[in-house]
Design an enzyme around this catalytic site. Sequence first.
Site, PDB file in Angstrom:
ATOM      1  N   CYS A 336       0.683  -1.277   0.079  1.00 48.02           N
ATOM      2  CA  CYS A 336      -0.102   0.125  -0.093  1.00 48.02           C
ATOM      3  C   CYS A 336       0.715   1.408   0.005  1.00 48.02           C
ATOM      4  O   CYS A 336       0.533   2.331  -0.731  1.00 48.02           O
ATOM      5  CB  CYS A 336      -1.051  -0.066   1.117  1.00 48.02           C
ATOM      6  N   ARG A 365       7.136 -11.028   5.485  1.00 52.73           N
ATOM      7  CA  ARG A 365       6.619 -10.795   6.947  1.00 52.73           C
ATOM      8  C   ARG A 365       7.538 -11.810   7.812  1.00 52.73           C
ATOM      9  O   ARG A 365       7.515 -12.902   7.513  1.00 52.73           O
ATOM     10  CB  ARG A 365       5.259 -10.953   6.960  1.00 52.73           C
ATOM     11  N   GLN A 383       1.097 -11.055  -2.987  1.00 52.89           N
ATOM     12  CA  GLN A 383      -0.319 -10.875  -2.775  1.00 52.89           C
ATOM     13  C   GLN A 383      -0.812 -10.305  -4.279  1.00 52.89           C
ATOM     14  O   GLN A 383      -0.257  -9.619  -5.115  1.00 52.89           O
ATOM     15  CB  GLN A 383      -0.638  -9.472  -2.099  1.00 52.89           C
ATOM     16  N   ASP A 385      -2.556  -8.225  -5.130  1.00 48.47           N
ATOM     17  CA  ASP A 385      -3.072  -6.841  -4.689  1.00 48.47           C
ATOM     18  C   ASP A 385      -3.298  -5.581  -5.587  1.00 48.47           C
ATOM     19  O   ASP A 385      -3.252  -5.779  -6.578  1.00 48.47           O
ATOM     20  CB  ASP A 385      -1.607  -6.116  -3.685  1.00 48.47           C
ATOM     21  N   HIS A 387      -4.888  -1.374  -5.082  1.00 47.86           N
ATOM     22  CA  HIS A 387      -5.536  -0.199  -4.209  1.00 47.86           C
ATOM     23  C   HIS A 387      -6.182   0.638  -5.287  1.00 47.86           C
ATOM     24  O   HIS A 387      -5.796   0.943  -6.299  1.00 47.86           O
ATOM     25  CB  HIS A 387      -4.364   0.459  -3.695  1.00 47.86           C
TER      26      HIS A 387
END
Length: 649
Positions: A336, A365, A383, A385, A387
Amino acid sequence: MIKITFPDGSVREYKKGTTAMQIAESISPRLAQEVLAATVNDKVTGLQVPIEEDSTFKLHKWDDREAKQTFWHTSSHLMAEALQELYPGIKFGIGPSIESGFYYDVDSPEPITEADLERIEKRMLELARTDEPVECRSVTKREAMDTYTTKGDQYKTELIGDLEDGTITFYTNGAFTDLCRGPHLPSTGAIKAIKLTSVAGAYWRGNEKNKMLTRIYGITFPKKSMLDEYLVMLEEAKKRDHRKLGKELELFHFSQRVGQGLPLWLPKGAALRERLEGFLRSVQKEHGYQQVITPHIGMKDLYVTSGHYAKYGKDSFQPIHTPDEGEEFLLKPMNCPHHCEIYRVKPRSYRDLPLRFAEFGTVYRYEQSGELHGLTRVRGFTQDDAHLFCRPDQLKEEFKKVIDIVLYIFNVLKFNDYTAQVSLRDKVDREKYIGTDENWNKAESAIIEAAAEKGLKTIVEYGEAAFYGPKLDFMVKDALGRSWQLGTIQVDYNLPERFDLTYKGDDDQLHRPVMIHRAPFGSLERFVAVLLEHTAGKFPLWLAPDQAVVLPISEKYNDYAEKVSKFLNNHDIRTQVDDLNEKIGRKIRDNELKRIPFLLIVGEKEQEAGEIALRVQGEGDKGSMTMADFAAYVNKLVAEELDAARAVN
RNA sequence: GCUGUUGUAGCUCAGUGGUAGAGCACUUCCUUGGUAAGGAAGAGGUCGCGAGUUCAAUCCUCGCCAACAGCUCCA
């Protein structure tokens, strides 16, 4: 007299204080033998509890969840009775039923290990055979407290401390009396088959700062045969474990030398994953997403700005330093902040919104070592991902469109048994979250409304939100019934503020966009894991790493097999040749076990006719057809698989 | 991270206080076989890593690493 209303709408009258068991017997003595619990006024109750007022009433036999829960709860008390006898001085925490079976948390003066389970089981069976009645007794808070303080039992006294006077009951089976809300079976005799499955540590009251108690898990059944069936089912489920299949099908591997939780994708696994990525990429393109690419590291300050560092800094891989020690970088734990920086590249107008930046972003992580689990929980993962940056008035529509994408993808992959979970703030512990109440309320209601308008059946969990915003999570179970979060959609008012993201509105003023974080798969790693367990390695045709394999009857036909393979590959069918010097039976067996969807057998006949003899995985011989017909057939099947899902959506 | 269990060949596993075995896989040879395991020979192991006990440790003890089950955590 009291009126009892049955599910079919009929009403009968009974004396006040009649028990559920007596009602069951009044209907049919035979039925009563199978009944394990009752629901009275929507509350599950033991059959021995007297009913004092007019009630709606329902009986539960084994197949009802309520009956199983009651059965297993009583089983945990039966186990406690045995434990109390075998381990004098043992103290008890809590002992509830769970989805499959029950457990009891105990603090034992001597250690209890797996080796002890058999003798505990044996004692439980002996006790069950005596068919002890389970009796319920209401006690005052004072009396309850006294019972346990005299024993020096800190666990039960702590539990009683949280209870309201007048609501406290004790249940007794044989020599064991327990603080318990019930409900229970009328007696322990119904418990005929017992298996204590495992011993593990569990923190008292689920808090890792507390003492660790010994948790003993078990499961029981009213018939021996049901236990046997259950154990067979468990064995079958273990065969579908993605870690086992991943090895057998050569999809991925963990090397100690590379590091814990860092998967290596083998060629077939990579092929599978690339197809998933390609599929999602095309879906996202249709929905107006733009692909972006960002680096694997970022300056520590980036995450200080986002708030992630304060929250997770200590649980991350530690900073990477430049050679002169002047700057610190973190391995990217999420995408993000990078995407926020992409938003900031230039001034944005309300006309530009919504902006949708997508990336297959690999993040790292430092998960606790005890949490790592195959591909479902790893330390480096990718991910799917994206946004979305939108105006507040676009939020709900955008959110609904994302729900559509998630549902479409789940549909294509036939994940029908997901749970949609609305993850909100913990009502009490506000410290865990950043941002204003006003924004949180807006974000939470946007999710709840969007889900409702999409007709999603959701469950609500408090305390499951991300620290910056609430989420809509799509949970799917693995082969052994463990629940994993796959897709997630999150509303975030906080990062736009922290990164000072703005757009110029039609009023010529600067406004704050709202951000949606979303990942339909969650991570490619976890998604592949769950997909493996759902399909037992038999992937849908469009996804299978190898779709067909050509098996020459003997080495004489290897050249023809190569020709077939080349032809099919030219027609977009992923095909290999198995030219091992083995008999055809052997090659069929090998390739069936590899879950290759189509086996194409070629020998003299096929070579002369330019055909292949088709065998479908798991279905056997299907006769001969020409290469061209087969190619057309497969391409049609693949197209249908994708179209069917599109139609459902 | 915590509690417990496990770690022997690529895989699945047996075994022993005197430095190791099976089946499958692998290599070579024979075989050229029509719908779920053809035959023979061979190669392959610092018994997870490091210490300790012992004349001697893969086996016993301790520490570490990893895997498994559960707890806790999960941006």
